[in-house]
Design a protein around this motif. Structure first.
Motif, PDB file in Angstrom:
ATOM      1  N   ALA A 305       0.845  -1.192   0.000  1.00 26.80           N
ATOM      2  CA  ALA A 305       0.000   0.000   0.000  1.00 26.80           C
ATOM      3  C   ALA A 305       0.878   1.238   0.000  1.00 26.80           C
ATOM      4  CB  ALA A 305      -0.913  -0.017   1.221  1.00 26.80           C
ATOM      5  N   LEU A 317      -0.502  -5.424   0.588  1.00 30.58           N
ATOM      6  CA  LEU A 317      -1.897  -5.402   0.170  1.00 30.58           C
ATOM      7  C   LEU A 317      -2.478  -6.806   0.220  1.00 30.58           C
ATOM      8  CD1 LEU A 317      -2.143  -3.006  -2.902  1.00 30.58           C
ATOM      9  CD2 LEU A 317      -3.239  -2.740  -0.672  1.00 30.58           C
ATOM     10  N   THR A 336      -5.635  -3.690   4.038  1.00 30.82           N
ATOM     11  CA  THR A 336      -4.348  -3.846   4.711  1.00 30.82           C
ATOM     12  C   THR A 336      -4.594  -4.183   6.175  1.00 30.82           C
ATOM     13  OG1 THR A 336      -4.226  -1.485   5.268  1.00 30.82           O
ATOM     14  CG2 THR A 336      -3.201  -2.191   3.193  1.00 30.82           C
TER      15      THR A 336
END
Length: 352
Positions: A305, A317, A336
């Motif tokens: 992310a 992610l 996340t």
């Protein structure tokens, strides 16, 4: 039930008690003439009694199929349990259904346990914030319960998070409302759901059951030749969990592991139960799948992310996919796992 709660004349209630009718079932099993004979009531009084009893049974008003599909029922906020994240709730149209078994399947480090812990906290929120104002029971079948991680999540609940106001969170004693049960074999699990869990539900102490994980109970108990016996146990456990969920309107979330599969199962077909880009499928086979209301597949990707505002690197992610559900299309979103919990991200789903 308490007869005094019925909206009828006290004289009628006294006659019912005198006739030794102890439940609604006793009343409905009798004809109008038999009720008149036993209670010595007039025909009009008996009609009022039957109408009041019928109204007590209709605690939840009926909904049309269109209302369910569009989620437009007047109590729609109370029909789902929030995941504690606006993005994930949007994917699931409000959250986890209150009746039925929801499975969260995925490989190790996909975030399955994190979602289970977050649900144990969000179930304690007030109704208007997607909770059920009650506790949760967490059944561990293999690893030790992650107490430290749970405590970390509880500490972050004291801060402003999402749409839940700070004063609301502070009034909830999160740690006191999570009951942890450790089971190591099938017999212990059967006793747990038949006695302990049933007692907690009957006392109104919990409104969420999390099993982590259901596959661990069957991993070493059965050989390949015992497939028929294994299927019978799966059907028995599924039926018991469904019965508890329906009787107490309690979400049942079962975390499941995955197994490798041969062939082209992970070919990008959104209807496939395979994890995105990987040849794995949820464990326990079709017998267990038939017990489920909804199946979610989670997986960890190789992407990160965006970095946090303080400059720290972004978390890996993960993706959550709806494999099947009667009220949802096949869809997916990213999320996340960070110290604050599980957070969805509105972005394009990774393909690699």
């Amino acid at each position: 039930m308490d007869w005094d709660q019925l909206d009828v004349n006290p004289r009628v209630i006294a006659a019912v008690k005198k006739a030794n009718l102890r439940s609604i079932k006793d009343v409905l099993n009798l004809s109008g003439a038999d009720l008149q004979r036993l209670t010595k009531l007039s025909c009009i009084d008996v009609q009022y009694l039957l109408r009041a009893v019928s109204g007590a049974l209709r605690k939840y008003s009926g909904l049309t199929a269109l209302q369910l599909f569009q989620d437009e029922s007047p109590t729609s906020q109370r029909q789902k349990l929030s995941l504690g994240c606006r993005v994930l709730d949007g994917l699931l149209r409000g959250g986890i259904p209150l009746t039925g078994i929801t499975e969260i399947a995925g490989e190790s480090s996909a975030g399955k346990t994190q979602i289970g812990l977050q649900l144990c906290l969000s179930v304690q929120y007030p109704y208007e914030y997607g909770g059920l104002e009650c506790g949760a029971v967490y059944i561990c079948t293999e690893d030790a319960f992650p107490h430290r991680r749970l405590q970390q999540l509880i500490e972050h609940q004291s801060q402003l998070r999402g749409d839940v106001p700070h004063p609301v969170i502070q009034k909830i004693k999160f740690g006191n409302c999570i009951f942890v049960e450790h089971v190591a074999d099938i017999e212990t699990f059967h006793e747990c759901i038949a006695k302990k869990i049933n007692a907690l539900l009957a006392r109104g102490m919990v409104r969420l059951i999390v099993v982590d994980s259901i596959a661990a109970l069957f991993r070493c108990e059965f050989a390949a030749k015992d497939s028929v016996l294994k299927a019978k146990y799966l059907q028995t456990f599924g039926a018991k969990l469904l019965r508890l969920s329906s009787a107490f309107r309690t979400p049942v979330v079962c975390i499941n592991q995955v197994t490798d599969t041969m062939g082209e199962g992970a070919s990008g077909d959104p209807s496939s139960p395979c994890s995105a880009g990987k040849n794995v499928v949820p464990a326990l086979g079709i017998t267990w799948s038939n017990q489920l209301l909804m199946r979610l597949m989670v997986s960890r990707t190789n992407r990160l992310a965006q970095p946090a505002e303080d400059g720290s690197p972004g978390s890996p992610l993960r993706t959550m996919r709806v494999i099947f559900a009667p009220h949802l299309p096949q869809s997916a979103c990213c999320y996340t796992v960070n110290p604050e919990g599980v957070k969805g991200i509105q972005m394009e789903i990774p393909t690699g």
